[in-house]
Design a protein around this motif. Structure first.
Motif, mmCIF file in Angstrom:
data_model
loop_
_atom_site.group_PDB
_atom_site.id
_atom_site.type_symbol
_atom_site.label_atom_id
_atom_site.label_comp_id
_atom_site.label_asym_id
_atom_site.label_seq_id
_atom_site.Cartn_x
_atom_site.Cartn_y
_atom_site.Cartn_z
ATOM 1 N N ALA A 36 0.846 -1.198 0.000
ATOM 2 C CA ALA A 36 0.000 0.000 0.000
ATOM 3 C C ALA A 36 0.876 1.241 0.000
ATOM 4 O O ALA A 36 1.870 1.305 0.725
ATOM 5 C CB ALA A 36 -0.902 -0.005 1.240
ATOM 6 N N PRO A 37 0.536 2.241 -0.804
ATOM 7 C CA PRO A 37 1.381 3.450 -0.853
ATOM 8 C C PRO A 37 1.444 4.126 0.504
ATOM 9 O O PRO A 37 0.440 4.348 1.156
ATOM 10 C CB PRO A 37 0.652 4.337 -1.873
ATOM 11 C CG PRO A 37 -0.253 3.420 -2.627
ATOM 12 C CD PRO A 37 -0.614 2.334 -1.685
ATOM 13 N N GLN A 38 2.655 4.399 0.910
ATOM 14 C CA GLN A 38 2.852 5.079 2.182
ATOM 15 C C GLN A 38 3.829 6.217 1.970
ATOM 16 O O GLN A 38 4.708 6.154 1.111
ATOM 17 C CB GLN A 38 3.419 4.108 3.242
ATOM 18 C CG GLN A 38 2.457 2.975 3.576
ATOM 19 C CD GLN A 38 3.079 2.034 4.578
ATOM 20 O OE1 GLN A 38 4.240 2.183 4.954
ATOM 21 N NE2 GLN A 38 2.307 1.073 5.041
ATOM 22 N N ARG A 39 3.683 7.226 2.752
ATOM 23 C CA ARG A 39 4.611 8.353 2.667
ATOM 24 C C ARG A 39 5.928 7.933 3.297
ATOM 25 O O ARG A 39 5.978 7.365 4.389
ATOM 26 C CB ARG A 39 4.058 9.575 3.397
ATOM 27 C CG ARG A 39 2.858 10.151 2.716
ATOM 28 C CD ARG A 39 2.520 11.495 3.276
ATOM 29 N NE ARG A 39 3.667 12.393 3.207
ATOM 30 C CZ ARG A 39 3.550 13.707 3.121
ATOM 31 N NH1 ARG A 39 2.354 14.248 3.077
ATOM 32 N NH2 ARG A 39 4.613 14.471 3.082
ATOM 33 N N THR A 40 7.007 8.223 2.606
ATOM 34 C CA THR A 40 8.332 7.912 3.116
ATOM 35 C C THR A 40 9.153 9.183 3.127
ATOM 36 O O THR A 40 8.845 10.153 2.460
ATOM 37 C CB THR A 40 9.024 6.866 2.218
ATOM 38 O OG1 THR A 40 9.100 7.397 0.896
ATOM 39 C CG2 THR A 40 8.249 5.564 2.204
ATOM 40 N N THR A 41 10.201 9.151 3.902
ATOM 41 C CA THR A 41 11.035 10.342 3.991
ATOM 42 C C THR A 41 11.844 10.504 2.729
ATOM 43 O O THR A 41 12.251 9.541 2.101
ATOM 44 C CB THR A 41 11.974 10.221 5.199
ATOM 45 O OG1 THR A 41 12.769 9.052 5.033
ATOM 46 C CG2 THR A 41 11.182 10.142 6.487
ATOM 47 N N GLY A 42 12.121 11.732 2.353
ATOM 48 C CA GLY A 42 12.912 12.016 1.156
ATOM 49 C C GLY A 42 12.957 13.499 0.925
ATOM 50 O O GLY A 42 12.260 14.281 1.557
ATOM 51 N N THR A 43 13.803 13.892 0.010
ATOM 52 C CA THR A 43 13.967 15.320 -0.250
ATOM 53 C C THR A 43 12.828 15.888 -1.046
ATOM 54 O O THR A 43 12.391 17.003 -0.818
ATOM 55 C CB THR A 43 15.286 15.545 -0.998
ATOM 56 O OG1 THR A 43 15.201 14.904 -2.272
ATOM 57 C CG2 THR A 43 16.468 15.010 -0.225
ATOM 58 N N GLY A 44 12.327 15.135 -2.040
ATOM 59 C CA GLY A 44 11.256 15.645 -2.887
ATOM 60 C C GLY A 44 11.707 16.750 -3.821
ATOM 61 O O GLY A 44 10.907 17.417 -4.444
ATOM 62 N N PHE A 45 13.048 16.985 -3.935
ATOM 63 C CA PHE A 45 13.539 18.070 -4.767
ATOM 64 C C PHE A 45 13.267 17.823 -6.244
ATOM 65 O O PHE A 45 13.074 18.759 -7.014
ATOM 66 C CB PHE A 45 15.046 18.251 -4.549
ATOM 67 C CG PHE A 45 15.376 18.808 -3.189
ATOM 68 C CD1 PHE A 45 14.432 19.552 -2.498
ATOM 69 C CD2 PHE A 45 16.610 18.593 -2.615
ATOM 70 C CE1 PHE A 45 14.728 20.071 -1.254
ATOM 71 C CE2 PHE A 45 16.915 19.112 -1.377
ATOM 72 C CZ PHE A 45 15.972 19.845 -0.688
ATOM 73 N N GLY A 46 13.265 16.551 -6.685
ATOM 74 C CA GLY A 46 13.093 16.257 -8.111
ATOM 75 C C GLY A 46 11.763 16.745 -8.641
ATOM 76 O O GLY A 46 11.699 17.526 -9.586
ATOM 77 N N LEU A 47 10.673 16.318 -8.017
ATOM 78 C CA LEU A 47 9.344 16.720 -8.474
ATOM 79 C C LEU A 47 9.098 18.203 -8.233
ATOM 80 O O LEU A 47 8.417 18.863 -9.017
ATOM 81 C CB LEU A 47 8.279 15.879 -7.768
ATOM 82 C CG LEU A 47 8.251 14.395 -8.163
ATOM 83 C CD1 LEU A 47 7.204 13.654 -7.349
ATOM 84 C CD2 LEU A 47 7.976 14.237 -9.646
ATOM 85 N N THR A 48 9.646 18.730 -7.158
ATOM 86 C CA THR A 48 9.491 20.167 -6.914
ATOM 87 C C THR A 48 10.147 20.980 -8.024
ATOM 88 O O THR A 48 9.585 21.960 -8.529
ATOM 89 C CB THR A 48 10.098 20.545 -5.564
ATOM 90 O OG1 THR A 48 9.449 19.799 -4.531
ATOM 91 C CG2 THR A 48 9.936 22.028 -5.297
#
Length: 391
Positions: free
Chosen positions: A329-341
Motif C-alpha cells: 500500500a502506498p505510504q509516505r516515506t522520507t525524502g527530499t522531494g527536490f526532483g518533483l518540486t
C-alpha cells in the motif's frame, strides 16, 4: 530622374541653357519690365531649387512650383524656350516625392490655366493651344509616374530595414530563450544532484563526529558516491541534449521510454491519445524532464513493476501521465522531494501544472502544459496548484 544622379546634373545644365537662351532672346527685344522680371524670377527659383534640394527638399519643391508658374506667365512673349522651361519644371515638380498629390494637382491645374491664357494672348490658333495643353498634361503624367516609382522604392527600402530589424530581434530573442533553457537545464541538474549530495555528506560528517556505527557511515558514503555518479550522468545527458535541437515531443518521449526500459531493465509502455500537435520547445524540455524524474522514482520505489506512460493530445493542452503500481500500500516515506518540486517549477514557467501522489493501485505523476504560448506562472504563486508528496 533620380535627384543628384549623373543624368540629374546633365538636366540641370540643359535647363540653365534654356533659361539663358529665353532670357537673352527676350531681353534683346526690349520687353516690358514685368516680363523680364518674371523670367528672371523664374530663373532665380530654379537656382534656388538646385541649391536647396540636397538639404531642404520641401523648400526646393516650393521653389520649383513657383518657377513653373512664373515661366508660364512669361509665355506671353511667344518664345518656345519659355514653354519648354515651364513644362520641364512642371514635370520635375510632379515627380518630386515631397509635395502631396493634392498640391501637385493644384499646381498642375494652375500651370495649365496660365499656359492656356498666355497662348491665347499671343494670338495662336486652336491647334497650338491643343498641343500646348496636351504637352502640359503629358509632362504631369510622366512626373506623377516617376513620383510613384520613387515612393515605392522608398517604401521598399523602409520595409527591408524593418525586416532586417525584425530578424535581428527574432535572432536575439531566440538566443535569449536558448540561454534561458541552458540555464534551467544546468540549474536543475546541479541543484538536484549537488543538493542531495551535500545533505548526505553533512549526515555522514555528523555520524563520524558522533562515533556512530562504522557500517552505517560507510553506507552513507556509498550513497554519496551513487549520487555523484547519477549527477554526473544527468549532467552529461543535459549537455548532450543541449548540443542538438529540441526534437519533436512525441518522438523524444518514445525514445526516452525505450532507452529507460533498456538501461534499467524495466517494462515501460507508452500510450497515445488524440492527434499529435507541435509542442513549444520550453514545454517539451519541461515535460521530458518530468517524465525522466517520474521514471527514475518508479524504478527506485517499485522495481520490476510495469510503468505506463499516457500521452494525451486532446483539447488545448498536452498531458503526460506516468503510473506505476506498488507491491505494498502506498505510504509516505522520507525524502527530499527536490526532483518533483524542480519539475513543478519548470512546468510553471511554461504555464503548466504538476500533480503527483498515490492513487488506488499505485503512484501517478500528471503533467499538463498548454500547446499555445501562455504567460508563465510564478512557481511561488498562489495559483500554482500541484500536490507533491515526497517519495
Amino acid at each position: 530622374m533620380d535627384h543628384h544622379g549623373r543624368w540629374w546634373w546633365i538636366a540641370e545644365g540643359l535647363t540653365l541653357l534654356l533659361f539663358g537662351w529665353a532670357l537673352g532672346a527676350i531681353l534683346l527685344d526690349g520687353p516690358p519690365f514685368w516680363l523680364g522680371a518674371t523670367l528672371a524670377g523664374s530663373l532665380l527659383c530654379w537656382l534656388s531649387f538646385v541649391v536647396l534640394s540636397p538639404r531642404r527638399p520641401r523648400a526646393a519643391a516650393n521653389a520649383l512650383a513657383l518657377c513653373s508658374l512664373l515661366a508660364s506667365v512669361a509665355l506671353v512673349s511667344g518664345e518656345l524656350a519659355v514653354f519648354v522651361l515651364s513644362a520641364a519644371a512642371l514635370g520635375v515638380y510632379a515627380s518630386h516625392p515631397t509635395p502631396s498629390t493634392g498640391t501637385i494637382m493644384s499646381v498642375g491645374a494652375a500651370n495649365l490655366a496660365i499656359t492656356s491664357v498666355a497662348v491665347l494672348l499671343t494670338g495662336a490658333g486652336p491647334e497650338l493651344l491643343a498641343a500646348t495643353i496636351l504637352t502640359v498634361v503629358v509632362m504631369m503624367l510622366i512626373g506623377a509616374n516617376r513620383r510613384q516609382y520613387q515612393l515605392r522604392a522608398r517604401q521598399t527600402e523602409q520595409l527591408l530595414e524593418q525586416t532586417r530589424l525584425a530578424r535581428s530581434e527574432h535572432a536575439r530573442a531566440a538566443a535569449l530563450d536558448e540561454r534561458a533553457r541552458i540555464a534551467r537545464e544546468i540549474h536543475d541538474v546541479l541543484a538536484h544532484s549537488l543538493g542531495a549530495l551535500r545533505v548526505q555528506l553533512e549526515v555522514a560528517e555528523a555520524e563520524l563526529e558522533a562515533g556512530h556505527d562504522r557500517a552505517a557511515t560507510l553506507e552513507r558514503v556509498r550513497r554519496c558516491r551513487r549520487l555523484a555518479v547519477e549527477g554526473l550522468t544527468e549532467a552529461r545527458d543535459a549537455v548532450s541534449a543541449l548540443r542538438r535541437d529540441v526534437p519533436a515531443f512525441d518522438e523524444a518521449l518514445a525514445e526516452l521510454a525505450d532507452r529507460f526500459g533498456r538501461d534499467h531493465d524495466a517494462s515501460v509502455v507508452l500510450r497515445c491519445r488524440g492527434t499529435a500537435r507541435p509542442v513549444p520547445s520550453a514545454a517539451t524540455v519541461a515535460l521530458l524532464g518530468t517524465v525522466r524524474e517520474a521514471l527514475t522514482n518508479a524504478a527506485r520505489h517499485a522495481p520490476g513493476a510495469l510503468i505506463t506512460i499516457t500521452l494525451d493530445h486532446t483539447g488545448e493542452t498536452v498531458g503526460v501521465v506516468v503510473h506505476n503500481p506498488v507491491t505494498t500500500a502506498p505510504q509516505r516515506t522520507t525524502g527530499t522531494g527536490f526532483g518533483l518540486t524542480g519539475m513543478a517549477e519548470r512546468l510553471a514557467l511554461c504555464g503548466g501544472t504538476l500533480e503527483a501522489g498515490p492513487c488506488d493501485d499505485g503512484w501517478t505523476v500528471t503533467a499538463v502544459v498548454p500547446t499555445s504560448p501562455t504567460p508563465p506562472i510564478s512557481p511561488n504563486s498562489d495559483n500554482h496548484e500541484s500536490t507533491l508528496e515526497a517519495r
